[in-house]
Write a protein that holds these residues in place. Structure first.
Motif, PDB file in Angstrom:
ATOM      1  N   GLY A 184      14.239  12.263   3.167  1.00  0.00           N
ATOM      2  CA  GLY A 184      13.057  11.831   2.417  1.00  0.00           C
ATOM      3  C   GLY A 184      13.291  10.632   1.528  1.00  0.00           C
ATOM      4  N   GLU A 185      14.472  10.542   0.936  1.00  0.00           N
ATOM      5  CA  GLU A 185      14.743   9.394   0.063  1.00  0.00           C
ATOM      6  C   GLU A 185      14.752   8.097   0.869  1.00  0.00           C
ATOM      7  OE1 GLU A 185      17.657   8.133  -3.643  1.00  0.00           O
ATOM      8  OE2 GLU A 185      18.143   9.895  -2.425  1.00  0.00           O
ATOM      9  N   GLU A 186      15.307   8.154   2.067  1.00  0.00           N
ATOM     10  CA  GLU A 186      15.319   6.974   2.941  1.00  0.00           C
ATOM     11  C   GLU A 186      13.903   6.619   3.394  1.00  0.00           C
ATOM     12  OE1 GLU A 186      16.995   5.751   7.385  1.00  0.00           O
ATOM     13  OE2 GLU A 186      17.836   7.480   6.320  1.00  0.00           O
ATOM     14  N   ILE A 187      13.121   7.637   3.802  1.00  0.00           N
ATOM     15  CA  ILE A 187      11.746   7.384   4.249  1.00  0.00           C
ATOM     16  C   ILE A 187      10.912   6.803   3.127  1.00  0.00           C
ATOM     17  CG2 ILE A 187       9.647   8.469   5.155  1.00  0.00           C
ATOM     18  CD1 ILE A 187      11.474  10.633   6.383  1.00  0.00           C
ATOM     19  N   ALA A 188      11.147   7.259   1.907  1.00  0.00           N
ATOM     20  CA  ALA A 188      10.342   6.816   0.758  1.00  0.00           C
ATOM     21  C   ALA A 188      10.468   5.329   0.484  1.00  0.00           C
ATOM     22  CB  ALA A 188      10.727   7.608  -0.486  1.00  0.00           C
ATOM     23  N   ARG A 189      11.540   4.713   0.963  1.00  0.00           N
ATOM     24  CA  ARG A 189      11.685   3.261   0.760  1.00  0.00           C
ATOM     25  C   ARG A 189      10.605   2.483   1.497  1.00  0.00           C
ATOM     26  NH1 ARG A 189      17.477   4.266   2.133  1.00  0.00           N
ATOM     27  NH2 ARG A 189      18.515   4.853   0.174  1.00  0.00           N
ATOM     28  N   SER A 190       9.964   3.123   2.485  1.00  0.00           N
ATOM     29  CA  SER A 190       8.884   2.477   3.231  1.00  0.00           C
ATOM     30  C   SER A 190       7.513   2.785   2.630  1.00  0.00           C
ATOM     31  CB  SER A 190       8.900   2.939   4.696  1.00  0.00           C
ATOM     32  OG  SER A 190      10.120   2.604   5.320  1.00  0.00           O
ATOM     33  N   THR A 191       7.494   3.431   1.459  1.00  0.00           N
ATOM     34  CA  THR A 191       6.241   3.774   0.794  1.00  0.00           C
ATOM     35  C   THR A 191       6.170   3.047  -0.546  1.00  0.00           C
ATOM     36  OG1 THR A 191       7.025   5.673  -0.506  1.00  0.00           O
ATOM     37  CG2 THR A 191       6.497   6.068   1.819  1.00  0.00           C
ATOM     38  N   TRP A 192       5.053   3.283  -1.268  1.00  0.00           N
ATOM     39  CA  TRP A 192       4.874   2.685  -2.602  1.00  0.00           C
ATOM     40  C   TRP A 192       5.574   3.497  -3.696  1.00  0.00           C
ATOM     41  CZ3 TRP A 192       2.907  -1.989  -3.672  1.00  0.00           C
ATOM     42  CH2 TRP A 192       2.188  -2.632  -2.650  1.00  0.00           C
ATOM     43  N   ASN A 193       6.225   4.612  -3.350  1.00  0.00           N
ATOM     44  CA  ASN A 193       6.795   5.480  -4.383  1.00  0.00           C
ATOM     45  C   ASN A 193       7.736   4.773  -5.349  1.00  0.00           C
ATOM     46  OD1 ASN A 193       5.326   7.590  -3.410  1.00  0.00           O
ATOM     47  ND2 ASN A 193       7.052   8.991  -3.186  1.00  0.00           N
ATOM     48  N   PRO A 194       8.702   3.978  -4.862  1.00  0.00           N
ATOM     49  CA  PRO A 194       9.602   3.330  -5.824  1.00  0.00           C
ATOM     50  C   PRO A 194       8.860   2.443  -6.824  1.00  0.00           C
ATOM     51  CG  PRO A 194      10.527   3.242  -3.622  1.00  0.00           C
ATOM     52  CD  PRO A 194       9.116   3.727  -3.468  1.00  0.00           C
ATOM     53  N   ARG A 195       7.855   1.720  -6.365  1.00  0.00           N
ATOM     54  CA  ARG A 195       7.097   0.844  -7.257  1.00  0.00           C
ATOM     55  C   ARG A 195       6.292   1.642  -8.278  1.00  0.00           C
ATOM     56  NH1 ARG A 195       3.799  -4.134  -4.721  1.00  0.00           N
ATOM     57  NH2 ARG A 195       5.933  -4.500  -3.997  1.00  0.00           N
ATOM     58  N   LEU A 196       5.848   2.842  -7.876  1.00  0.00           N
ATOM     59  CA  LEU A 196       5.060   3.688  -8.772  1.00  0.00           C
ATOM     60  C   LEU A 196       5.927   4.516  -9.713  1.00  0.00           C
ATOM     61  CD1 LEU A 196       2.395   5.001  -6.237  1.00  0.00           C
ATOM     62  CD2 LEU A 196       2.072   3.264  -8.016  1.00  0.00           C
ATOM     63  N   GLY A 197       7.226   4.390  -9.569  1.00  0.00           N
ATOM     64  CA  GLY A 197       8.108   5.154 -10.440  1.00  0.00           C
ATOM     65  C   GLY A 197       8.342   6.573  -9.964  1.00  0.00           C
ATOM     66  N   ILE A 198       8.112   6.839  -8.683  1.00  0.00           N
ATOM     67  CA  ILE A 198       8.447   8.145  -8.089  1.00  0.00           C
ATOM     68  C   ILE A 198       9.793   7.962  -7.413  1.00  0.00           C
ATOM     69  CG2 ILE A 198       7.785   9.921  -6.429  1.00  0.00           C
ATOM     70  CD1 ILE A 198       4.871   9.020  -6.846  1.00  0.00           C
ATOM     71  N   LEU A 199      10.827   8.493  -8.027  1.00  0.00           N
ATOM     72  CA  LEU A 199      12.192   8.202  -7.597  1.00  0.00           C
ATOM     73  C   LEU A 199      12.848   9.410  -6.945  1.00  0.00           C
ATOM     74  CD1 LEU A 199      13.419   6.151 -10.705  1.00  0.00           C
ATOM     75  CD2 LEU A 199      12.228   5.350  -8.644  1.00  0.00           C
ATOM     76  N   GLY A 200      13.669   9.123  -5.948  1.00  0.00           N
ATOM     77  CA  GLY A 200      14.457  10.170  -5.309  1.00  0.00           C
ATOM     78  C   GLY A 200      13.888  10.689  -4.017  1.00  0.00           C
TER      79      GLY A 200
END
Length: 371
Positions: free
Chosen positions: A163-179
């Motif tokens: 999931g952490e790898e997949i999340a790099r393709s989403t807006w989560n890191p920019r929104l402050g949803i980490l991990g």
């Protein structure tokens, strides 16, 4: 023409695309199976869950682990014909019994993110498991508990393989949803995305509504906004257009095939994009412009300090909350600007327009008058 052929259901069917299941539905299925196994010793496979709109899909289990005071079940997400980055991801839920009175506690396991910034529908520090999936899991825990005479006090840890790898393709890191990823979904169903099929379905929806004699239709970004419009105006299903991200498709077709009145209803952040002049509201092609929101806030009476805070806000919801606390009607200002952009796109067609902005719970946070 029969009304049974119109509305959202017929529009979805017209696309010919296969729907799928949200991460929230998958987590609910895994949670239900794990808790059942914890209390009975056996994993139900497939496991059936009840979604918010009453559908009862069955999910095959990919993981079954029972050890001591905890059980883990896993479901592979099927996103249907939607090009979802989480398609094929393995969603796991580990359920552990807690002392009576503890309630249901949620934890983020590997691959599920944690909220680190304000402005989301979850508090900072919370696992990124959205409100509706939490409610779905609570409801199913309560049902299993009632069936087996248990208290329903449990800890649920949701994880997603890679999931952490997949999340790099989403807006989560920019929104402050980490991990990792967020566990999402308001209906449990993934509506498949196809530009050509969806836009064609919007056109057919307008045609069906007009043929049935309806003079007031509503373009809605999702099921929550549909409920809001029905509550506000009592519109029948046949008059509801599942607009999704395609505001431009609705406006351009209604321009050529007018109705007396068009209501546009959707989430505040999404409609702030329309207010800023974007006709395609998809996150891959337009983003919330906090600078634009800051200027609207300034025009609505925000002082320099609040204007700067809005410009620096993490999300559109955070900007709205800042303005609401200061008595600045940012929701109304966005609705009015979105209405004006819609009228501009209609290019003088004889269609009156109003806009309603809602939050994730469906509460109206902004509205325009009809023009």
């Amino acid at each position: 023409m029969s009304e049974a052929r119109g509305g959202r259901s017929a529009q979805l069917k017209h696309t010919g695309l296969r729907p799928g299941w949200t991460t929230g539905a998958c987590a609910t299925a895994a949670t239900t199976a794990a808790y059942t196994a914890l209390l009975s010793g056996d994993f139900p496979d497939p496991v059936t869950v009840v979604l918010p709109k009453g559908q009862s899909p069955a999910f095959a289990l990919a993981v079954e682990e029972l050890a001591g005071d905890r059980a883990t079940a896993g479901v592979v997400k099927d996103a249907g014909d939607d090009p979802d980055v989480t398609h094929g991801a393995l969603v796991r839920a580990t359920v552990r019994r807690l002392p009576p009175g503890s309630g249901v506690v949620f934890r983020a396991g590997p691959g599920v993110g944690t909220v680190t910034r304000p402005g989301l529908p979850l508090d900072v520090g919370e696992p990124a498991i959205n409100p509706m999936p939490r409610q779905m899991m609570r409801d199913h825990i309560a049902r299993v508990a009632a069936d087996h005479g248990d208290t329903g006090d449990v800890e649920i840890t949701v994880s997603v393989d890679h999931g952490e790898e997949i999340a790099r393709s989403t807006w989560n890191p920019r929104l402050g949803i980490l991990g990792g990823l967020s566990i999402l979904g308001t209906t449990g169903i993934v509506v498949p995305y196809s530009c050509s099929a969806w836009i064609d379905s919007i056109r057919r929806g307008v045609d069906v509504a007009r043929a049935a004699g309806h003079t007031h239709v509503a373009g809605c970004t999702g099921s929550t906004s549909e409920k809001t419009v029905v509550a506000e105006y009592g519109l029948p299903e046949i008059a509801l257009l599942d607009m999704g991200d395609f505001a431009g498709a609705v406006l351009k077709y209604v321009r050529r095939h007018p109705v007396d009145r068009l209501t546009v209803c959707g989430g505040f952040a999404k409609l702030s994009k329309l207010a800023a002049g974007h006709l395609d509201l998809h996150s891959a092609r337009s983003q919330v412009d906090k600078g634009f929101l800051a200027e609207l806030a300034r025009q609505g009476g925000a002082d320099a300090s609040l204007t700067a805070e809005v410009a620096d806000a993490n999300t559109g919801l955070a900007a709205l909350q800042l303005c609401a606390a200061a008595g600045v009607p940012l929701g109304d200002l966005v609705a009015e600007a979105a209405r004006d952009q819609a009228l501009s796109a209609l290019r003088g067609a004889p269609v009156a327009v109003d806009v309603i902005c809602i939050d994730r719970a469906g509460t109206v946070v902004g509205r325009s008058d009809v023009r």
